[in-house]
Scaffold this motif. Structure first.
Motif, PDB file in Angstrom:
ATOM      1  N   GLU A  11      -9.299  29.783   2.685  1.00  0.00           N
ATOM      2  CA  GLU A  11      -9.849  30.448   1.508  1.00  0.00           C
ATOM      3  C   GLU A  11      -8.736  30.886   0.557  1.00  0.00           C
ATOM      4  OE1 GLU A  11     -12.845  34.260   0.765  1.00  0.00           O
ATOM      5  OE2 GLU A  11     -12.736  33.317   2.727  1.00  0.00           O
ATOM      6  N   LEU A  12      -7.623  31.299   1.123  1.00  0.00           N
ATOM      7  CA  LEU A  12      -6.525  31.827   0.311  1.00  0.00           C
ATOM      8  C   LEU A  12      -5.666  30.738  -0.332  1.00  0.00           C
ATOM      9  CD1 LEU A  12      -5.499  34.819   2.566  1.00  0.00           C
ATOM     10  CD2 LEU A  12      -6.274  34.969   0.201  1.00  0.00           C
ATOM     11  N   VAL A  13      -5.711  29.511   0.161  1.00  0.00           N
ATOM     12  CA  VAL A  13      -4.897  28.439  -0.430  1.00  0.00           C
ATOM     13  C   VAL A  13      -5.757  27.445  -1.202  1.00  0.00           C
ATOM     14  CG1 VAL A  13      -3.072  28.655   1.282  1.00  0.00           C
ATOM     15  CG2 VAL A  13      -4.918  27.009   1.665  1.00  0.00           C
ATOM     16  N   ALA A  14      -7.056  27.711  -1.299  1.00  0.00           N
ATOM     17  CA  ALA A  14      -7.949  26.791  -2.008  1.00  0.00           C
ATOM     18  C   ALA A  14      -7.642  26.779  -3.501  1.00  0.00           C
ATOM     19  CB  ALA A  14      -9.404  27.197  -1.775  1.00  0.00           C
ATOM     20  N   PRO A  15      -7.680  25.604  -4.136  1.00  0.00           N
ATOM     21  CA  PRO A  15      -7.477  25.530  -5.602  1.00  0.00           C
ATOM     22  C   PRO A  15      -8.703  26.023  -6.348  1.00  0.00           C
ATOM     23  CG  PRO A  15      -7.993  23.368  -4.717  1.00  0.00           C
ATOM     24  CD  PRO A  15      -7.899  24.283  -3.538  1.00  0.00           C
ATOM     25  N   HIS A  16      -8.527  26.310  -7.637  1.00  0.00           N
ATOM     26  CA  HIS A  16      -9.654  26.670  -8.489  1.00  0.00           C
ATOM     27  C   HIS A  16     -10.571  25.462  -8.672  1.00  0.00           C
ATOM     28  CE1 HIS A  16      -8.309  30.626  -9.264  1.00  0.00           C
ATOM     29  NE2 HIS A  16      -7.368  30.346 -10.152  1.00  0.00           N
ATOM     30  N   GLN A  17     -11.828  25.721  -8.900  1.00  0.00           N
ATOM     31  CA  GLN A  17     -12.791  24.644  -9.119  1.00  0.00           C
ATOM     32  C   GLN A  17     -12.378  23.770 -10.302  1.00  0.00           C
ATOM     33  OE1 GLN A  17     -15.476  24.076  -7.054  1.00  0.00           O
ATOM     34  NE2 GLN A  17     -15.577  22.126  -8.167  1.00  0.00           N
ATOM     35  N   GLU A  18     -11.779  24.384 -11.330  1.00  0.00           N
ATOM     36  CA  GLU A  18     -11.359  23.609 -12.499  1.00  0.00           C
ATOM     37  C   GLU A  18     -10.342  22.541 -12.111  1.00  0.00           C
ATOM     38  OE1 GLU A  18      -9.383  24.281 -16.959  1.00  0.00           O
ATOM     39  OE2 GLU A  18      -9.650  25.977 -15.593  1.00  0.00           O
ATOM     40  N   SER A  19      -9.445  22.877 -11.176  1.00  0.00           N
ATOM     41  CA  SER A  19      -8.465  21.888 -10.725  1.00  0.00           C
ATOM     42  C   SER A  19      -9.141  20.769  -9.957  1.00  0.00           C
ATOM     43  CB  SER A  19      -7.407  22.568  -9.854  1.00  0.00           C
ATOM     44  OG  SER A  19      -6.657  23.499 -10.593  1.00  0.00           O
ATOM     45  N   LEU A  20     -10.093  21.120  -9.087  1.00  0.00           N
ATOM     46  CA  LEU A  20     -10.832  20.107  -8.343  1.00  0.00           C
ATOM     47  C   LEU A  20     -11.556  19.164  -9.296  1.00  0.00           C
ATOM     48  CD1 LEU A  20     -12.307  22.410  -5.561  1.00  0.00           C
ATOM     49  CD2 LEU A  20     -10.679  20.556  -5.191  1.00  0.00           C
ATOM     50  N   ASP A  21     -12.192  19.729 -10.301  1.00  0.00           N
ATOM     51  CA  ASP A  21     -12.950  18.915 -11.249  1.00  0.00           C
ATOM     52  C   ASP A  21     -12.028  18.013 -12.070  1.00  0.00           C
ATOM     53  OD1 ASP A  21     -15.271  20.101 -10.365  1.00  0.00           O
ATOM     54  OD2 ASP A  21     -15.381  21.547 -12.020  1.00  0.00           O
ATOM     55  N   SER A  22     -10.927  18.566 -12.544  1.00  0.00           N
ATOM     56  CA  SER A  22     -10.025  17.791 -13.402  1.00  0.00           C
ATOM     57  C   SER A  22      -9.415  16.619 -12.644  1.00  0.00           C
ATOM     58  CB  SER A  22      -8.923  18.699 -13.951  1.00  0.00           C
ATOM     59  OG  SER A  22      -9.451  19.708 -14.788  1.00  0.00           O
ATOM     60  N   VAL A  23      -8.963  16.859 -11.423  1.00  0.00           N
ATOM     61  CA  VAL A  23      -8.399  15.771 -10.624  1.00  0.00           C
ATOM     62  C   VAL A  23      -9.491  14.770 -10.263  1.00  0.00           C
ATOM     63  CG1 VAL A  23      -7.287  15.201  -8.428  1.00  0.00           C
ATOM     64  CG2 VAL A  23      -6.493  17.158  -9.761  1.00  0.00           C
TER      65      VAL A  23
ATOM     66  N   LYS B 290       0.817  -1.201   0.000  1.00  0.00           N
ATOM     67  CA  LYS B 290       0.000   0.000   0.000  1.00  0.00           C
ATOM     68  C   LYS B 290       0.863   1.268   0.000  1.00  0.00           C
ATOM     69  CE  LYS B 290      -4.196  -1.775   0.335  1.00  0.00           C
ATOM     70  NZ  LYS B 290      -3.893  -3.213   0.472  1.00  0.00           N
ATOM     71  N   VAL B 291       0.442   2.232  -0.797  1.00  0.00           N
ATOM     72  CA  VAL B 291       1.088   3.539  -0.878  1.00  0.00           C
ATOM     73  C   VAL B 291       0.023   4.608  -0.652  1.00  0.00           C
ATOM     74  CG1 VAL B 291       2.370   5.151  -2.330  1.00  0.00           C
ATOM     75  CG2 VAL B 291       2.828   2.706  -2.500  1.00  0.00           C
ATOM     76  N   SER B 292       0.300   5.551   0.228  1.00  0.00           N
ATOM     77  CA  SER B 292      -0.620   6.672   0.451  1.00  0.00           C
ATOM     78  C   SER B 292      -0.191   7.836  -0.431  1.00  0.00           C
ATOM     79  CB  SER B 292      -0.618   7.094   1.922  1.00  0.00           C
ATOM     80  OG  SER B 292      -1.217   6.115   2.726  1.00  0.00           O
ATOM     81  N   LEU B 293      -0.852   7.992  -1.567  1.00  0.00           N
ATOM     82  CA  LEU B 293      -0.508   9.063  -2.502  1.00  0.00           C
ATOM     83  C   LEU B 293      -1.140  10.369  -2.046  1.00  0.00           C
ATOM     84  CD1 LEU B 293      -0.951   7.420  -6.037  1.00  0.00           C
ATOM     85  CD2 LEU B 293       1.186   7.923  -4.823  1.00  0.00           C
ATOM     86  N   ARG B 294      -0.339  11.410  -2.038  1.00  0.00           N
ATOM     87  CA  ARG B 294      -0.814  12.748  -1.698  1.00  0.00           C
ATOM     88  C   ARG B 294      -0.654  13.627  -2.938  1.00  0.00           C
ATOM     89  NH1 ARG B 294       0.881  15.847   1.525  1.00  0.00           N
ATOM     90  NH2 ARG B 294      -0.938  16.337   2.763  1.00  0.00           N
ATOM     91  N   ILE B 295      -1.762  14.168  -3.394  1.00  0.00           N
ATOM     92  CA  ILE B 295      -1.785  14.950  -4.628  1.00  0.00           C
ATOM     93  C   ILE B 295      -1.990  16.412  -4.254  1.00  0.00           C
ATOM     94  CG2 ILE B 295      -2.931  15.250  -6.854  1.00  0.00           C
ATOM     95  CD1 ILE B 295      -4.041  12.317  -6.359  1.00  0.00           C
ATOM     96  N   GLY B 296      -1.002  17.239  -4.550  1.00  0.00           N
ATOM     97  CA  GLY B 296      -1.081  18.655  -4.228  1.00  0.00           C
ATOM     98  C   GLY B 296      -1.638  19.454  -5.388  1.00  0.00           C
ATOM     99  N   LEU B 297      -2.783  20.087  -5.172  1.00  0.00           N
ATOM    100  CA  LEU B 297      -3.388  20.935  -6.198  1.00  0.00           C
ATOM    101  C   LEU B 297      -2.843  22.354  -6.080  1.00  0.00           C
ATOM    102  CD1 LEU B 297      -5.271  18.443  -5.985  1.00  0.00           C
ATOM    103  CD2 LEU B 297      -7.186  19.953  -6.506  1.00  0.00           C
ATOM    104  N   PRO B 298      -2.736  23.084  -7.177  1.00  0.00           N
ATOM    105  CA  PRO B 298      -2.159  24.440  -7.124  1.00  0.00           C
ATOM    106  C   PRO B 298      -2.930  25.347  -6.165  1.00  0.00           C
ATOM    107  CG  PRO B 298      -2.352  23.689  -9.393  1.00  0.00           C
ATOM    108  CD  PRO B 298      -3.087  22.679  -8.557  1.00  0.00           C
ATOM    109  N   GLN B 299      -2.190  26.255  -5.555  1.00  0.00           N
ATOM    110  CA  GLN B 299      -2.747  27.277  -4.666  1.00  0.00           C
ATOM    111  C   GLN B 299      -2.614  28.629  -5.374  1.00  0.00           C
ATOM    112  OE1 GLN B 299       0.079  26.433  -1.546  1.00  0.00           O
ATOM    113  NE2 GLN B 299      -1.399  25.216  -0.386  1.00  0.00           N
ATOM    114  N   PRO B 300      -3.544  28.963  -6.260  1.00  0.00           N
ATOM    115  CA  PRO B 300      -3.362  30.122  -7.135  1.00  0.00           C
ATOM    116  C   PRO B 300      -3.275  31.453  -6.399  1.00  0.00           C
ATOM    117  CG  PRO B 300      -5.604  29.267  -7.302  1.00  0.00           C
ATOM    118  CD  PRO B 300      -4.809  28.252  -6.535  1.00  0.00           C
TER     119      PRO B 300
END
Length: 625
Positions: free
Chosen positions: A91-103, A50-60
């Motif tokens: 609120e300031l480090v949240a990714p864009h909705q497009e990034s959430l949707d794409s991932v 098992k591997v715990s993958l952590r995916i970092g989304l951009p913080q625009p």
């Protein structure tokens, strides 16, 4: 400044057609490295490992957060001390909705549902636990078991991974993949006793002068106690309150936990008014708290006894975080959770009221591989054992804590300019780019510009850089950890004193310099497994300095002010004159004599050691909101 409003998040349900298009999109290399020096490919892991993958989304909007951080941390700014709330930071480090949707579409294509996914409060990290065989399909890569020649530790890692081309702009980093970091405790080196140590004598003997307004017991040359630190750093007589708004935290990793019986014995000897007091305990990812004396952690005992002893009765917290190398890669059940520091950050960022000062005595070299003069040539590739993409995100989490009013303190390390090995003769500071040349090895996370790094000193009248091991220090090699504005003047002044060409190509003169400050780092008297021992390392300096910061926060609360938060802009400006300058000693390593401790800031002892009384006057003065 008005913060922007967070857009409402859509449910995690992606149409199968969109999911399929994401999965079928052409893959491109996201990150590729060569294995760092000292790691060899050993075998293939079990497909079920098992591997715990952590995916970092951009913080625009991280740049906006950083602006807030510096404004509320700058004593000359009108917003000084006006820290942000948990919700405002998220609120300031949240990714864009497009990034959430794409991932989300990409994960759906591999059969993941919302209940399979763990998200950070700001949704900027997505975590999933998968068998390594599925991770290989998702990342179009091949994992191997890698072994570290010197320690025998094992990691399941790859040297490259790929993502669908449409995902590249929506993913900053995926780990564990290319990170070969060995998150280690700095050497809490026990001083051997020739005979059983004598009991402490509570009455002071004739004291020597130290500075203009401090006297220090001469016994502090050979044994450091709570009383010694109070005398050395002008905190004698200060009485803290148990204000529940205040708090101090210690982090423990790699099966380290603090023994309460040893703590009570230590209190009875050095802090009698603290007897029967205790601390709040948090276990993260299975962190241990076995109170059997024979299994107590020497590092945890040191940190807790001195940090909490100095700051008593300020509310105290100890975090025990599980997950560590080495592990058995042939076992299919255990998860490869050998990046425990990020696990602690994930946890503490979810807390409404994190401790206002936190000390950590762990770290690792930034790099052990190919590094050339990339500060002059941005296109030149560098190889790091902790990839810069991952280090940047860890550092960004530290910035989030700073913006919320938390002072994050790290030991600078005990290997001088080298790899953490206190013996310069056996340090491995070699590039693996085919040249096999020497390179200084700065320490992460101590090199993070949003953390406060603490080096080590010894002796009194005068204090000098510690010599039994060597205070870690130098300049970051990460391109994004360039010299911050708060230390521009101090660092330039130091660099101007170096002979032309000294250590050319061994370090990055444009990088963030560390440590920022220092404190006594050797011959601390602690209780361990029901007996007194002496111990040393910058792992002692950091909790000692953190204890004094907790007292400064107490003084600010008494003055109807808020916590200090991110310290460095204050320390390098109004606070600089309050430090005892350390001008003796050096930090050798990598076959060199290292840097010298000199007048003003230096990459051995930073600005020097603190004068609590003077700092207290500054942080409670009228300027400090």
């Amino acid at each position: 400044m008005q913060l922007f409003k967070l857009v409402a998040l859509l449910p995690f349900i992606a149409p199968l057609a969109l999911a399929a298009s994401s999965k079928d999109c052409a893959y491109k290399t996201k990150e590729e490295v060569h294995a760092p020096h000292g790691w060899i490919k050993h075998s293939k892991p079990s497909p079920d490992h098992k591997v715990s993958l952590r995916i970092g989304l951009p913080q625009p909007n991280f740049g906006i957060l950083e602006q807030h951080l510096y404004e509320v941390s700058d004593p000359d700014h009108e917003r000084y001390g006006q820290h942000l709330s948990k919700e405002e930071v998220e609120e300031l480090v949240a990714p864009h909705q497009e990034s959430l949707d794409s991932v989300g579409e990409w994960l759906s294509a591999f059969g993941f549902k919302e209940e399979d996914v763990t998200r950070s409060p700001a949704k900027d990290w997505v975590s999933i636990t998968v068998p390594v065989s599925l991770a290989e399909k998702m990342l179009d890569t091949t994992y191997h078991v890698w072994k570290h020649v010197g320690s025998g530790e094992s990691l399941v890692r790859t040297t490259n991974y790929r993502l669908p081309s449409n995902l590249h702009e929506h993913v900053d980093v995926v780990q564990p993949t290319t990170s070969f970091g060995r998150f280690q405790p700095f050497k809490s080196t026990v001083v051997p006793f020739d005979e059983e140590p004598e009991p402490l004598v509570n009455s002071l003997v004739e004291a020597e002068s130290f500075g203009s307004d401090v006297t220090v017991d001469p016994s502090c040359n050979s044994t450091i106690t709570i009383s010694c630190l109070q005398q050395l750093y002008n905190a004698v007589g200060y009485v803290a309150s148990n204000n529940t708004k205040n708090s101090i935290g210690i982090t423990g990793y790699l099966e380290q936990f603090a023994n309460i019986q040893d703590l009570q014995t230590f209190y009875a000897e050095q802090r009698p008014d603290a007897v029967n007091s205790t601390f709040k305990f948090f276990s993260i990812d299975g962190g241990l708290n076995n109170q059997t004396l024979s299994e107590a952690g020497v590092e945890a005992n040191l940190d807790v006894q001195f940090a909490f002893g100095l700051s008593h009765p300020i509310p105290a917290i100890f975090y025990s975080t599980g997950g560590r190398p080495p592990f058995n890669p042939d076992q299919t059940t255990p998860t490869n959770t050998n990046e425990p520091y990020q696990a602690w950050l994930d946890f503490v960022l979810t807390q409404k009221n994190p401790p206002l000062v936190v000390s950590t005595s762990y770290g690792e070299p930034e790099q052990t591989g190919k590094v050339t003069k990339f500060w002059a040539d941005k296109s030149t590739e560098a190889l790091f054992s902790v990839p810069e993409s991952y280090a940047r995100r860890v550092c960004a989490s530290i910035a989030q804590l700073g913006a919320r009013g938390v002072s994050v303190i790290f030991s600078s390390g005990d290997g001088g300019v080298g790899d953490g090995n206190p013996n310069p003769a056996t340090q491995q500071c070699i590039t693996n780019d085919g040249r096999n040349v020497t390179r200084f090895l700065p320490t992460f996370p101590a090199s993070c510009p949003f953390a406060t790094s603490v080096g080590g000193t010894e002796h009194i009248d005068p204090e000098v850089a510690v010599s039994r091991f060597f205070s870690g220090g130098g300049f970051s090699d990460y391109q994004q950890f360039l010299r911050p504005a708060y230390q521009q003047a101090a660092t330039r002044k130091f660099l101007s004193t170096l002979p032309d060409g000294l250590y050319k190509d061994l370090y990055n003169p444009a990088g963030r310099g560390f440590p920022d400050v220092s404190a006594q780092g050797d011959r601390y008297r602690i209780w361990y497994q029901n007996r007194p021992i002496l111990i040393g390392g910058t792992s002692a300096s950091s909790p000692a300095f953190a204890g004094l910061v907790a007292l400064l926060n107490d003084a600010r609360f008494k003055a109807k002010k808020g916590p200090l938060g991110f310290l460095n802009p204050l320390l390098y400006s109004k606070g600089a004159s309050t430090f005892n300058d350390v001008t003796g000693g050096r930090n050798p390593g990598c076959g060199t004599l290292g840097f010298n401790a000199t007048e003003g800031w230096d990459p051995v002892t930073g600005l020097g050691t603190p004068n609590f009384g003077k700092l207290k006057d500054i942080v409670t003065s009228r300027f400090a909101l």
